[in-house]
Enzyme design. Structure first.
Site, PDB file in Angstrom:
ATOM      1  N   PRO A 126      -4.663  -7.329   1.142  1.00  0.00           N
ATOM      2  CA  PRO A 126      -4.299  -8.371   2.107  1.00  0.00           C
ATOM      3  C   PRO A 126      -5.260  -8.495   3.292  1.00  0.00           C
ATOM      4  O   PRO A 126      -5.270  -9.506   3.979  1.00  0.00           O
ATOM      5  CB  PRO A 126      -2.912  -7.943   2.594  1.00  0.00           C
ATOM      6  N   ASP A 132       0.351   0.754  13.596  1.00  0.00           N
ATOM      7  CA  ASP A 132       0.702   2.033  14.246  1.00  0.00           C
ATOM      8  C   ASP A 132       1.058   1.850  15.724  1.00  0.00           C
ATOM      9  O   ASP A 132       1.599   2.744  16.359  1.00  0.00           O
ATOM     10  CB  ASP A 132      -0.451   3.027  14.101  1.00  0.00           C
ATOM     11  N   ASP A 156       1.953 -12.106   7.210  1.00  0.00           N
ATOM     12  CA  ASP A 156       0.512 -12.101   6.951  1.00  0.00           C
ATOM     13  C   ASP A 156      -0.228 -12.726   8.123  1.00  0.00           C
ATOM     14  O   ASP A 156       0.061 -13.872   8.504  1.00  0.00           O
ATOM     15  CB  ASP A 156       0.220 -12.873   5.649  1.00  0.00           C
ATOM     16  N   GLY A 157      -1.174 -11.994   8.678  1.00  0.00           N
ATOM     17  CA  GLY A 157      -1.904 -12.470   9.852  1.00  0.00           C
ATOM     18  C   GLY A 157      -2.731 -13.708   9.578  1.00  0.00           C
ATOM     19  O   GLY A 157      -2.858 -14.598  10.433  1.00  0.00           O
ATOM     20  N   ASP A 211      -7.069  -5.512  14.209  1.00  0.00           N
ATOM     21  CA  ASP A 211      -7.075  -4.078  13.876  1.00  0.00           C
ATOM     22  C   ASP A 211      -6.580  -3.946  12.445  1.00  0.00           C
ATOM     23  O   ASP A 211      -5.441  -3.559  12.186  1.00  0.00           O
ATOM     24  CB  ASP A 211      -6.154  -3.324  14.842  1.00  0.00           C
ATOM     25  N   SER A 212      -7.460  -4.304  11.522  1.00  0.00           N
ATOM     26  CA  SER A 212      -7.035  -4.342  10.110  1.00  0.00           C
ATOM     27  C   SER A 212      -7.556  -3.131   9.360  1.00  0.00           C
ATOM     28  O   SER A 212      -8.474  -2.448   9.809  1.00  0.00           O
ATOM     29  CB  SER A 212      -7.610  -5.598   9.457  1.00  0.00           C
ATOM     30  N   THR A 213      -6.985  -2.879   8.193  1.00  0.00           N
ATOM     31  CA  THR A 213      -7.569  -1.912   7.271  1.00  0.00           C
ATOM     32  C   THR A 213      -8.933  -2.442   6.833  1.00  0.00           C
ATOM     33  O   THR A 213      -9.252  -3.613   7.061  1.00  0.00           O
ATOM     34  CB  THR A 213      -6.662  -1.806   6.020  1.00  0.00           C
ATOM     35  N   ASP A 214      -9.717  -1.590   6.191  1.00  0.00           N
ATOM     36  CA  ASP A 214     -10.995  -2.061   5.648  1.00  0.00           C
ATOM     37  C   ASP A 214     -10.717  -3.132   4.603  1.00  0.00           C
ATOM     38  O   ASP A 214      -9.608  -3.219   4.083  1.00  0.00           O
ATOM     39  CB  ASP A 214     -11.753  -0.869   5.028  1.00  0.00           C
ATOM     40  N   GLN A 249       0.830  -1.215   0.000  1.00  0.00           N
ATOM     41  CA  GLN A 249       0.000   0.000   0.000  1.00  0.00           C
ATOM     42  C   GLN A 249       0.860   1.259   0.000  1.00  0.00           C
ATOM     43  O   GLN A 249       2.060   1.194   0.270  1.00  0.00           O
ATOM     44  CB  GLN A 249      -0.884   0.007   1.257  1.00  0.00           C
TER      45      GLN A 249
END
Ligand code: SAM
Length: 280
Positions: free
Chosen positions: A162, A86, A137-138, A155-158, A31
């Site tokens: 991935p 973060d 990779d989770g 706590d992932s991106t939308d 990203q």
């Protein structure tokens, strides 16, 4: 120098931020990673064009994703975090008397850029001896994992790229396998305004494994539409049954700015417009 960042929410609306300075801008294998300075929210982490967290309101999101499940569990010792590059969620989890926190983040650039440009968000969490940071990779980590955990936080991106499998039933099934008998999983489940399908899908997928599924709300001012949802999947303990006194006892001394005993209870009450989605 200023430019505007458009963080699109649903059809036809966006949150727009004036960026006074672009402190970091690079593209990782996963990203585009940016750290921008804004007058309204201070420094912000932006992945692709989506705001992930900001100096001004990171506590709203991180406290609610961390503390409600950690306080609902009787005595969490081993915690798994998926995503959360973060480090804000990690910092909140380490406020509890846990023995070990494994954090699995796919993109090292997110961790490094946040530690360098917004160090107050993770604080010293990455250097805490209880922290194990894994850059991988989770989904693959959980599928192959032999370790057992008490609480897992996603706590992932939308859902894009991935992070898509992190909202799926196979992933939740794998997490169910590695959680202990009092195990609790909590995930960010999107906007109750323009991602109602996602909220319903996450609940459906969790219900395939977890007898207790509860969606709760928080206000995150830097997220499009402000109102955000999190969803818990629990093997035994119901967050609705946690008395406010137990919450206050468990978070005493943590000097939290959002999460309290009454906020815990209120966040689990769905307004009528959302109840329809939750009952779907
Ligand atoms: N709070 C933010 C939100 O709700 O949009 C998420 C913040 S956090 C920065 C999201 C992290 O998930 C990113 O750092 C991203 O790299 C990570 N991520 C996405 N897919 C992943 C995967 N399959 N495994 C591990 N981490 C992943």
């Amino acid at each position: 120098m200023s430019e505007w960042l458009w963080d699109h929410g649903g059809e036809g609306f966006a949150h727009v931020y004036r960026a006074e300075e672009v402190l970091f801008d690079a593209t990782s294998p996963y990203q585009r990673v940016r750290i921008i300075r804004t007058p309204a929210f201070g420094r912000m982490l932006v992945l692709d064009d989506a705001v992930q967290t900001s100096e001004a309101d990171e506590f709203c999101y991180h406290e609610m994703l961390a503390h409600l499940p950690l306080v609902t569990h009787p005595a969490p010792k081993r915690v798994l975090i998926i995503g959360g590059g973060d480090g804000g969620l990690l910092e909140e989890a380490l406020k509890h008397p846990v023995e070990r926190v494994v954090m699995v983040e796919i993109d090292r650039m997110v961790v490094d850029a946040t530690r360098q440009w917004i160090p107050q968000i993770p604080g010293n969490a990455f250097d805490d001896p209880r922290t194990e940071l894994r850059i991988e990779d989770g989904f693959a980590y959980v599928r192959a994992c032999a370790e057992r955990f008490d609480v897992a936080l996603v706590d992932s991106t939308d859902p894009q790229g991935p992070s898509v499998p992190l909202f799926g039933a196979p992933f939740y099934g794998d997490l169910y396998r590695i959680l202990g008998e009092d195990g609790i999983l909590a995930v960010q489940s999107g906007s109750p305004l323009y991602q109602q399908d996602l909220v319903a899908e996450v609940r459906r997928n969790l219900r395939q494994y977890f007898p207790v599924v509860r969606t709760y709300l928080a206000c995150v001012p830097s997220y499009p539409g402000v109102l955000w949802t999190f969803t818990v999947g629990s093997k035994r303990h119901d967050p609705r049954a946690v008395p406010a006194e137990q919450v206050e006892r468990r978070v005493a001394g943590m000097s939290l700015r959002y999460y309290t005993g009454s906020v815990h209870a209120a966040s689990l009450i769905a307004p009528p417009f959302l109840r329809e989605v939750l009952e779907a």
